[in-house]
Design an enzyme around this catalytic site. Structure first.
Site, PDB file in Angstrom:
ATOM      1  N   PHE A 104     -12.309   4.465   5.322  1.00 59.24           N
ATOM      2  CA  PHE A 104     -12.226   5.831   5.624  1.00 59.24           C
ATOM      3  C   PHE A 104     -10.657   6.195   5.976  1.00 59.24           C
ATOM      4  CE2 PHE A 104     -13.114   4.419  10.136  1.00 59.24           C
ATOM      5  CZ  PHE A 104     -12.111   5.170  10.551  1.00 59.24           C
ATOM      6  N   CYS A 134      -4.412   0.536  10.266  1.00 58.39           N
ATOM      7  CA  CYS A 134      -4.427  -0.756  10.390  1.00 58.39           C
ATOM      8  C   CYS A 134      -3.112  -1.501  10.871  1.00 58.39           C
ATOM      9  CB  CYS A 134      -5.238  -1.544   9.286  1.00 58.39           C
ATOM     10  SG  CYS A 134      -4.099  -1.303   7.745  1.00 58.39           S
ATOM     11  N   SER A 189     -12.636  -3.705   8.362  1.00 58.55           N
ATOM     12  CA  SER A 189     -12.637  -4.434   9.891  1.00 58.55           C
ATOM     13  C   SER A 189     -12.904  -5.928   9.682  1.00 58.55           C
ATOM     14  CB  SER A 189     -13.937  -3.946  10.753  1.00 58.55           C
ATOM     15  OG  SER A 189     -15.131  -4.227  10.131  1.00 58.55           O
ATOM     16  N   LYS A 206     -15.780   1.531  -4.768  1.00 56.06           N
ATOM     17  CA  LYS A 206     -16.895   1.978  -3.655  1.00 56.06           C
ATOM     18  C   LYS A 206     -16.334   2.400  -2.508  1.00 56.06           C
ATOM     19  CE  LYS A 206     -19.006   1.522  -0.345  1.00 56.06           C
ATOM     20  NZ  LYS A 206     -18.916   2.588   0.971  1.00 56.06           N
ATOM     21  N   GLU A 235      -9.864  -4.365  18.420  1.00 56.82           N
ATOM     22  CA  GLU A 235      -9.000  -3.442  17.538  1.00 56.82           C
ATOM     23  C   GLU A 235      -9.756  -1.875  17.873  1.00 56.82           C
ATOM     24  OE1 GLU A 235      -7.651  -2.533  13.068  1.00 56.82           O
ATOM     25  OE2 GLU A 235      -9.809  -3.160  13.254  1.00 56.82           O
ATOM     26  N   GLU A 243     -17.853   6.361   2.717  1.00 61.03           N
ATOM     27  CA  GLU A 243     -18.831   7.434   2.347  1.00 61.03           C
ATOM     28  C   GLU A 243     -18.547   8.379   3.380  1.00 61.03           C
ATOM     29  OE1 GLU A 243     -20.487   4.625   5.359  1.00 61.03           O
ATOM     30  OE2 GLU A 243     -19.360   4.277   3.657  1.00 61.03           O
TER      31      GLU A 243
END
Length: 500
Positions: A150, A282, A227, A174, A383, A177
């Site tokens: 995201f 990240c 992740s 993909k 994280e 969402e």
């Protein structure tokens, strides 16, 4: 009426048929503005089938055709960068300037794909034996898939699909969402640029869609950014199904500050790298390691700068930091700060109670700064993915390197110093895939590859750059031997003199 985001399959919008939808919120208001269709197994299969059908011709197309389309796509993407940035801000929450920067970094990889012919050049060795030549060539894989996070809904997909399709593959994306609209708009621009139907497809969804892509026998490779636990799962599952995998995981990026460093520059860098895009990167610096007696001064300088950051809606041009993407994520980030003191940290700034007037239902959190953080603290070990910066203190350069290398993550790291010898030692001794010297976020330019070490990467290939080209192609070596024309059978005249 609530907006519906549907799939893009075979060059057109395809309405979701599963009956399952997920909410997409405006992070600044907390209101659900959009519903995104979640794909069933059958819908994923339809996207893969469209990609497989398209590969029959796209895989045989000329490099000139592929790059011509990508050049047109690049021009369209550039022309629509404000529109795409606005979609990102509306669903992710990052400020418009951050969203524009995301699009610009994606354009950089499109640039690389436009010149892919250099990376796809083969090799030839002649006369390795009498009249024997050996050639090495690279060919596309077929249908490949990307599963993206995201935090960069435009940039991370563009780390993948431009190179993949330039190499002759077809692609099924993909996206997250949580902020799906940018990916569909990109699909529309690709179609406008002339990309054939089925070469690029988008299916939205949850674990059902992900697992089907990992299992589908016609998907040859999977790229993932997210992740560490999910990256490990993606790598294990896709590998078990015989697929090539690059899965980029989480990070705990450190910035080592030596006593000789320019502390004003280091503080500026720490604030921008820790709190930019609300820390949802990240490559965010989430741990500053201060060496020796400079720690108090450095923390004061970071605090002074952090307190001045203007937090507000991403579409407000005066905002420097927006909200977090969901309330659940906001609450998780806050929990690290709320439990910090009990774990031994000194809470210098606590942003957990922050709200914005007129937007009280938004997913707001302010700037948090934790000092004297022990390595046993949860805020250091995990994280966080939010605007929380931990400061750890060590006595020596060697202690700092040992602390950083003990982390299970090895994504990115940086050193701030005026000493070239110390910087040289650091870049060789540190166990991370990307290193910055007086550069806080060392994200490589497009023609170098991005990726970490240890629990930050699962698989053998980094993304984009030369690694990206190699990931989306496979090598073939061809050995040939031809008889000399002078040895042709009697009666056959090829026009060669018979004086060999």
């Amino acid at each position: 009426m609530t907006k519906i985001v549907n799939h893009w399959i075979g060059g057109r919008t395809v309405e979701g048929a599963s009956g399952n939808f997920g909410p997409v919120t405006d992070p600044a208001t907390g209101a659900v503005t959009t519903e995104v269709a979640f794909a069933s197994v059958d819908e994923v299969d339809a996207a893969v089938a469209a990609a497989k059908e398209a590969y029959l011709t796209w895989g045989q197309s000329s490099l000139a055709q592929r790059t011509s389309i990508l050049f047109k796509f690049r021009a369209l993407l550039d022309a629509h960068r404000d529109e795409i940035a606005a979609l990102i801000t509306a669903e992710h929450g990052k400020v418009h300037s951050d969203a524009l920067g995301e699009v610009a970094r994606g354009l950089e990889i499109v640039d690389l794909a436009c010149g892919i012919n250099v990376q796809l050049k083969g090799e030839l060795s002649t006369q390795v034996a009498s009249r024997v030549d050996v050639a090495a060539i690279r060919q596309p894989l077929g249908v490949v898939a990307g599963i993206t996070p995201f935090n960069f809904p435009a940039m991370v997909p563009m780390w993948m699909f431009p190179i993949a399709i330039a190499c002759g593959n077809t692609f099924v994306l993909k996206p997250s969402e949580k902020d799906p609209s940018a990916s569909v708009r990109i699909a529309e621009l690709l179609a406008e640029a002339g990309l054939p139907e089925g070469v690029f497809n988008v299916v939205h969804g949850d674990k059902v869609a992900v697992d089907r892509l990992l299992e589908h026998p016609d998907v040859k490779a999977v790229s993932f950014v997210g992740s560490t636990p999910i990256a490990r799962y993606i790598h294990t599952t896709a590998s078990a199904n015989g697929k090539r995998v690059q899965a980029l995981g989480g990070a705990k990026n450190h910035m080592l500050v030596l006593p000789d460093a320019d502390l004003d520059a280091a503080a500026d860098a720490a604030v921008s790298a820790a709190y930019g895009s609300a820390g949802e990167r990240c490559m965010a610096i989430s741990a500053v390691v201060a060496v020796g007696s400079i720690a108090d001064t450095l923390v004061d300088k970071i605090r002074e700068r952090a307190e001045k950051i203007k937090i507000g809606p991403g579409n407000d041009p005066t905002s420097e930091m927006g909200p977090l993407i969901t309330k659940v994520h906001r609450d998780k980030v806050a929990s690290y700060v709320e439990g910090a003191a009990a774990e031994g940290s000194e809470v210098v700034l606590d942003g957990t109670g922050y709200t914005v007037d007129g937007f009280e239902d938004g997913h707001w959190i302010g700037i948090s700064l934790l000092d004297k953080v022990p390595t046993t603290a949860k805020a250091y070990q995990e994280e966080i993915f939010g605007p929380v910066l931990c400061v750890l203190r060590v006595d020596t350069y060697e202690d700092g390197v040992a602390l950083i290398n003990a982390s299970p993550f090895g994504n990115g790291t940086a050193i701030f110093t005026r000493d070239g010898g110390a910087a040289r030692r650091f870049q060789l001794e540190i166990e991370a895939g990307m290193v910055g010297v007086n550069v806080p976020i060392p994200v490589p330019v497009g023609y170098h590859s991005f990726g970490g070490w240890k629990d930050s990467l699962f698989g053998d290939h980094h993304v984009y750059g030369n690694d990206g080209t190699h990931f989306y192609t496979r090598g073939k070596v061809v050995t040939t031997r031809w008889p000399d024309p002078s040895e042709a059978p009697a009666g056959v005249d090829l026009g060669f003199p018979r004086n060999h």
